[in-house]
Write an enzyme that holds these catalytic residues in place. Structure first.
Site, mmCIF file in Angstrom:
data_model
loop_
_atom_site.group_PDB
_atom_site.id
_atom_site.type_symbol
_atom_site.label_atom_id
_atom_site.label_comp_id
_atom_site.label_asym_id
_atom_site.label_seq_id
_atom_site.Cartn_x
_atom_site.Cartn_y
_atom_site.Cartn_z
ATOM 1 N N SER A 10 0.848 -1.193 0.000
ATOM 2 C CA SER A 10 0.000 0.000 0.000
ATOM 3 C C SER A 10 0.883 1.242 0.000
ATOM 4 O O SER A 10 1.638 1.476 0.947
ATOM 5 C CB SER A 10 -0.883 0.011 1.248
ATOM 6 O OG SER A 10 -1.371 1.334 1.449
ATOM 7 N N HIS A 35 -1.158 -1.228 -4.344
ATOM 8 C CA HIS A 35 -2.429 -0.981 -3.645
ATOM 9 C C HIS A 35 -2.566 0.515 -3.366
ATOM 10 O O HIS A 35 -1.701 1.122 -2.724
ATOM 11 C CB HIS A 35 -2.437 -1.788 -2.339
ATOM 12 C CG HIS A 35 -3.729 -1.748 -1.590
ATOM 13 N ND1 HIS A 35 -4.814 -2.537 -1.918
ATOM 14 C CD2 HIS A 35 -4.127 -1.018 -0.513
ATOM 15 C CE1 HIS A 35 -5.809 -2.295 -1.069
ATOM 16 N NE2 HIS A 35 -5.423 -1.367 -0.210
ATOM 17 N N ASP A 37 -4.840 3.371 -1.669
ATOM 18 C CA ASP A 37 -5.898 3.602 -0.686
ATOM 19 C C ASP A 37 -6.525 4.974 -0.881
ATOM 20 O O ASP A 37 -5.936 5.998 -0.524
ATOM 21 C CB ASP A 37 -5.323 3.484 0.731
ATOM 22 C CG ASP A 37 -5.096 2.040 1.130
ATOM 23 O OD1 ASP A 37 -6.049 1.248 1.013
ATOM 24 O OD2 ASP A 37 -3.968 1.706 1.547
ATOM 25 N N MET A 39 -9.260 7.523 0.231
ATOM 26 C CA MET A 39 -10.125 7.810 1.386
ATOM 27 C C MET A 39 -10.717 9.207 1.234
ATOM 28 O O MET A 39 -10.008 10.132 0.820
ATOM 29 C CB MET A 39 -9.313 7.747 2.684
ATOM 30 C CG MET A 39 -8.602 6.418 2.895
ATOM 31 S SD MET A 39 -7.869 6.331 4.543
ATOM 32 C CE MET A 39 -6.913 4.812 4.390
ATOM 33 N N HIS A 68 -8.402 0.750 -3.901
ATOM 34 C CA HIS A 68 -9.308 0.448 -2.781
ATOM 35 C C HIS A 68 -10.081 1.717 -2.436
ATOM 36 O O HIS A 68 -9.535 2.635 -1.827
ATOM 37 C CB HIS A 68 -8.438 -0.042 -1.611
ATOM 38 C CG HIS A 68 -9.204 -0.380 -0.371
ATOM 39 N ND1 HIS A 68 -8.580 -0.661 0.829
ATOM 40 C CD2 HIS A 68 -10.538 -0.491 -0.127
ATOM 41 C CE1 HIS A 68 -9.496 -0.927 1.749
ATOM 42 N NE2 HIS A 68 -10.696 -0.818 1.194
ATOM 43 N N MET A 70 -12.312 3.717 -0.398
ATOM 44 C CA MET A 70 -12.967 3.891 0.898
ATOM 45 C C MET A 70 -13.704 5.219 0.836
ATOM 46 O O MET A 70 -13.315 6.214 1.457
ATOM 47 C CB MET A 70 -11.911 3.862 2.013
ATOM 48 C CG MET A 70 -11.410 2.450 2.287
ATOM 49 S SD MET A 70 -9.840 2.425 3.164
ATOM 50 C CE MET A 70 -8.711 2.629 1.800
ATOM 51 N N MET A 141 -11.178 -6.753 5.402
ATOM 52 C CA MET A 141 -10.398 -5.790 6.194
ATOM 53 C C MET A 141 -10.061 -6.405 7.549
ATOM 54 O O MET A 141 -10.946 -6.886 8.263
ATOM 55 C CB MET A 141 -11.201 -4.511 6.439
ATOM 56 C CG MET A 141 -11.449 -3.619 5.229
ATOM 57 S SD MET A 141 -9.981 -3.002 4.390
ATOM 58 C CE MET A 141 -9.068 -2.200 5.704
ATOM 59 N N GLY A 146 -9.020 3.251 7.417
ATOM 60 C CA GLY A 146 -8.790 4.664 7.715
ATOM 61 C C GLY A 146 -7.322 5.036 7.872
ATOM 62 O O GLY A 146 -6.932 6.130 7.498
ATOM 63 N N PHE A 147 -6.535 4.125 8.419
ATOM 64 C CA PHE A 147 -5.135 4.477 8.691
ATOM 65 C C PHE A 147 -4.229 3.270 8.494
ATOM 66 O O PHE A 147 -4.645 2.141 8.776
ATOM 67 C CB PHE A 147 -4.987 4.985 10.131
ATOM 68 C CG PHE A 147 -5.815 6.211 10.392
ATOM 69 C CD1 PHE A 147 -5.333 7.476 10.084
ATOM 70 C CD2 PHE A 147 -7.104 6.092 10.905
ATOM 71 C CE1 PHE A 147 -6.115 8.611 10.300
ATOM 72 C CE2 PHE A 147 -7.898 7.216 11.118
ATOM 73 C CZ PHE A 147 -7.400 8.480 10.815
ATOM 74 N N SER A 148 -3.013 3.545 8.051
ATOM 75 C CA SER A 148 -2.024 2.472 7.983
ATOM 76 C C SER A 148 -1.363 2.330 9.355
ATOM 77 O O SER A 148 -1.546 3.184 10.228
ATOM 78 C CB SER A 148 -0.988 2.776 6.907
ATOM 79 O OG SER A 148 -0.423 4.037 7.161
ATOM 80 N N GLY A 149 -0.644 1.254 9.535
ATOM 81 C CA GLY A 149 0.128 1.070 10.757
ATOM 82 C C GLY A 149 -0.680 0.609 11.958
ATOM 83 O O GLY A 149 -0.200 0.662 13.089
ATOM 84 N N ASP A 179 -6.390 -6.984 4.228
ATOM 85 C CA ASP A 179 -5.802 -5.642 4.312
ATOM 86 C C ASP A 179 -5.858 -5.126 5.740
ATOM 87 O O ASP A 179 -6.941 -4.976 6.307
ATOM 88 C CB ASP A 179 -6.611 -4.719 3.379
ATOM 89 C CG ASP A 179 -6.029 -3.314 3.276
ATOM 90 O OD1 ASP A 179 -4.988 -3.036 3.905
ATOM 91 O OD2 ASP A 179 -6.635 -2.499 2.554
ATOM 92 N N GLY A 180 -4.671 -4.843 6.302
ATOM 93 C CA GLY A 180 -4.602 -4.214 7.611
ATOM 94 C C GLY A 180 -3.769 -5.006 8.605
ATOM 95 O O GLY A 180 -4.127 -6.124 8.973
ATOM 96 N N GLY A 181 -2.627 -4.444 8.973
ATOM 97 C CA GLY A 181 -1.801 -5.084 9.991
ATOM 98 C C GLY A 181 -1.153 -6.379 9.547
ATOM 99 O O GLY A 181 -0.854 -7.239 10.375
ATOM 100 N N GLY A 201 1.269 -2.307 4.194
ATOM 101 C CA GLY A 201 1.693 -0.912 4.199
ATOM 102 C C GLY A 201 2.984 -0.784 4.976
ATOM 103 O O GLY A 201 4.085 -0.869 4.442
#
Ligand code: DX5
Ligand code: ZN
Length: 235
Positions: A10, A35, A37, A39, A68, A70, A141, A146-149, A179-181, A201
């Site tokens: 990402s 990827h 993102d 938003m 993606h 959002m 998800m 909403g946020f990376s990391g 997607d996510g973490g 990401g």
């Protein structure tokens, strides 16, 4: 479904002042997608990037652009992203009813792109039922978008398994993306549960050596995928 696990870095976590360099780096490191993102500050609190970036990315890479969305109003904005060169577009199930989802998938396909539907962590896979046979991919998800990391929400791999089972039950075989973490510790969980594409990401771009980090996540995921396949065959 039986292809090796692919990594979709990402670019939200990339260095925007050196985006071209970062894209070249992941391309060389064997990424499967870029990827992107998008938003809108409404569907999610954060505001990121849009059509102009996708247009520029299209000129900068031969990797497929995995966009993606959002955003609250995908039906209005889809044509712009498709014109800009998105190769795969993901819309969120939470902002469309069954008819809207079908229209989104049809308009993505009419433009020659691949279509995906995404589920937030608390959205049940059942909403996919009307389109599961038509989509090319489902995005699960594993954080609140909403946020990376952010940290991986424990148990998200169960949702991956449920989505894969739902698809199998109707004879459909969309790719499953998570997607996510996702990093070296969590990739094996989701790949073992049936994920085909992993968004990363921070695990890639915040690493000291992003190319090595990408390769390590891919290897850990692939090992888990093969082990799960072998276990299923034995059962
Ligand atoms: C979250 C985005 C993700 C995110 C991934 O809303 O959709 O793609 O940037 O970042 P990491 O891998 O750092 O969780
Ligand atoms: Zn994303």
């Amino acid at each position: 479904m039986f292809e090796p696990v692919k990594i979709a870095p990402s670019i939200l976590s990339a260095d925007f002042m050196n985006l071209g360099r970062d894209i070249a780096l992941i391309e060389e490191a064997g990424a499967g997608y870029v990827h992107v993102d998008v938003m809108d500050g409404h569907f999610v609190p954060n505001l990121t990037m849009g059509v102009p970036i996708v247009k520029q990315l299209k000129k900068a890479t031969s990797l497929p652009l995995d966009v993606h969305l959002m955003i609250d109003n995908p039906l209005e904005q889809l044509p712009w992203f498709l014109d800009a060169g998105a190769d795969l577009v993901t819309v969120h199930a939470e902002v469309l009813d069954a008819d809207g989802l079908a229209r989104a998938v049809a308009s993505i396909h009419a433009a020659g792109a691949k279509a995906a539907v995404s589920l937030k962590p608390r959205t049940a896979p059942g909403v996919l039922a009307p389109v599961i046979s038509d989509v090319d991919m489902v995005l699960v998800m594993s954080v609140e978008p909403g946020f990376s990391g952010q940290s991986y929400i424990e148990g998200s791999e169960d949702k991956v398994a449920r989505v894969a089972a739902l698809a199998r039950s109707v004879g459909a075989s969309p790719l499953v993306q998570v997607d996510g973490g996702i990093g070296e510790a969590t990739a094996p969980l989701v790949a073992g549960a049936g994920a085909d594409v992993l968004v990363c990401g921070n695990a890639v771009f915040a690493a000291e050596d992003p190319a090595r980090a990408l390769a390590e996540v891919a290897a850990a995921a692939e090992e888990a995928r093969l082990a799960a396949l072998a276990a299923r065959k034995e059962a």
